[in-house]
Design an enzyme around this catalytic site. Structure first.
Site, mmCIF file in Angstrom:
data_model
loop_
_atom_site.group_PDB
_atom_site.id
_atom_site.type_symbol
_atom_site.label_atom_id
_atom_site.label_comp_id
_atom_site.label_asym_id
_atom_site.label_seq_id
_atom_site.Cartn_x
_atom_site.Cartn_y
_atom_site.Cartn_z
ATOM 1 N N SER A 35 15.980 -10.699 -4.068
ATOM 2 C CA SER A 35 16.175 -10.331 -4.755
ATOM 3 C C SER A 35 17.132 -9.510 -5.858
ATOM 4 C CB SER A 35 15.944 -7.829 -4.857
ATOM 5 O OG SER A 35 16.288 -7.614 -5.575
ATOM 6 N N ASP A 77 21.305 -21.891 -12.288
ATOM 7 C CA ASP A 77 20.811 -22.370 -13.462
ATOM 8 C C ASP A 77 21.749 -22.962 -14.313
ATOM 9 O OD1 ASP A 77 18.152 -22.102 -12.386
ATOM 10 O OD2 ASP A 77 17.578 -21.002 -14.306
ATOM 11 N N LYS A 134 11.770 -12.243 -3.437
ATOM 12 C CA LYS A 134 11.530 -10.784 -4.384
ATOM 13 C C LYS A 134 11.718 -11.077 -5.818
ATOM 14 C CE LYS A 134 10.654 -6.990 -4.637
ATOM 15 N NZ LYS A 134 10.938 -6.204 -6.255
#
Length: 443
Positions: A300, A311, A325
């Site tokens: 999460s 990224d 999740k």
């Protein structure tokens, strides 16, 4: 004017969850149901009355309703559920990061509560509670027969109220009686230390205290190690089940100069919310190299942080596949202080990838072997293994998750050792250091 609070969750079934705060009210309107739906509801009402009237033993009406509601919600996905007043209060305590209590970390062993460690400068530590103590009685009541949660509930309470503990201690010839006065316990969300020339920071969960604790950790490390000696940082997100979404965004922002951190997308294609880093000249660690550690226990909010920094090529992620999740739950307040936790959106990394059912794939995979006493046990954790989970857009047959294990002794922690060797230049890998010019962004 009274305002009821709604919450957005993006957490795993592992304790905490990632959430942001929004304001709403109980009893929000929904699309009107068709006549066929009301016929089905009439059948439910008929069954409910027959169970109440004819079941072999008189059932509890409240339990019947709660179980019926949870049956409906659990058929949707593993993260939608109903919370009664007590469960909703527990959730609020977890996310606040402070409560009235004694200040001890505990576990259950041999039917007794075992003290793992008393937290420094708390009532328990001041009263003389020691690591390894066994709590046999709480206010004269035997601990045997209680669950760990029951025992913890009894030890928590109003600030400035006393509690009597009966303790069994190795080497003591008789039980020890201690009276401890409860106080506000602030749980440290960030643990940190200096490993010679490396700053190590472990985020255990994302509570209201996390960003402040992180800033304190960074400043303390900077004071302890001169800038020209500091090789970099390790951010440990292993075994981190999540927490507040706004804290995950703030933590990510601390290590970024600009860029999108995460976006959430709901049922309506137009329902997209983006969270961006605040533009600045340098980040909070002055651009020093950093490695993020993840494993199957990273879920999460911790995946939001790892995904954003990965990224944007700010960090190198080391470890094993994270939990996966990637759904967001809205917490809607209901009557009698209960709440409805309902999945309403999915979240995406800056590259536009869904974490749901896939997780964060580390740039460098480093497995952590299990010790002999745990070999043969399945410690793998992953969203894709949960029955009824929402299938993610990027989910494959490989699924998500990996072993959720971290050795208690750093000298046995191969993932941490590898990360420190990279930072010191003792090991090399094409993925380290990352190149920010090659950031992967959603176009």
């Amino acid at each position: 004017m009274m305002r009821k609070l709604s919450l957005l969750f993006a957490g795993a079934l592992m304790g905490a969850s990632a959430m942001s705060l929004v304001y709403g009210a109980p009893g929000s309107s929904a699309n009107a149901a068709g006549s066929e739906t009301y016929k089905q509801l009439a059948i439910f009402g008929d069954i409910f009355e027959r169970v109440r009237a004819q079941y072999v033993t008189p059932p509890d009406d409240k339990s019947l309703v709660e179980n019926a509601i949870n049956g409906m919600l659990s058929s949707l996905d593993p993260h939608s559920s109903y919370m009664n007043a007590e469960q909703a209060q527990d959730m609020r305590v977890q996310t606040k990061g402070e409560f009235g209590g004694l200040g001890i970390e505990v576990t259950m062993e041999n039917d007794l509560v075992k003290v793992i460690t008393p937290i420094d400068d708390t009532p328990a530590a001041k009263a003389g509670v020691l690591a390894g103590d066994y709590i046999a009685k709480i206010d004269g009541e035997e601990v045997r027969g209680l669950t760990l949660n029951d025992a913890v509930d009894k030890m928590r309470g109003l600030v400035n109220t006393p509690i009597k503990l009966t303790i069994l201690r190795q080497g003591a010839d008789k039980p020890i009686e201690l009276t401890v006065v409860r106080d506000i316990i602030k749980v440290k969300a960030v643990k940190f230390r200096v490993e010679n020339d490396i700053g190590y920071m472990k985020i255990t969960s994302f509570t209201e205290k996390t960003y402040d604790d992180l800033e304190n950790a960074i400043e303390t490390i900077k004071k302890q190690v001169p800038d020209d000696k500091l090789k970099g940082y390790v951010l440990d997100l292993r075994l981190n089940p999540g927490g507040l979404l706004d804290q995950a965004v703030s933590v990510s922002d601390a290590f970024l100069k600009r860029g999108e951190i995460v976006s959430t997308r709901g049922r309506d294609p137009k329902d997209v919310t983006r969270f961006d880093a605040k533009p600045k000249q340098t980040d909070d660690i002055n651009g020093k190299p950093m490695i993020v550690l993840v494993n199957g226990g990273s879920a999460s909010a911790s995946e939001i942080v790892a995904g954003a920094l990965q990224d944007l090529r700010r960090v190198t992620v080391v470890g094993t596949q994270s939990f996966g999740k990637g759904s967001v739950q809205t917490i809607i307040p209901l009557g009698e202080n209960g709440a409805l936790r309902l999945t309403t959106a999915l979240y995406y990394t800056p590259s536009g990838k869904s974490i749901q059912g896939k997780g964060i794939t580390p740039d460098i995979k480093v497995d952590q072997p299990l010790p002999p006493e745990l070999q043969g046990r399945d410690l793998t954790r992953g969203e894709s293994d949960l029955k009824g989970h929402i299938k993610g857009a990027d989910e494959s047959s490989t699924g998500s998750g990996s072993a959720a294990y971290v050795p208690p002794d750093p000298k046995d922690d191969l993932q941490l050792i590898f990360a420190e060797q990279l930072l010191r230049g003792e090991k090399t890998d094409p993925a380290f250091p990352p190149n920010p010019e090659k950031a992967v962004l959603n176009q």
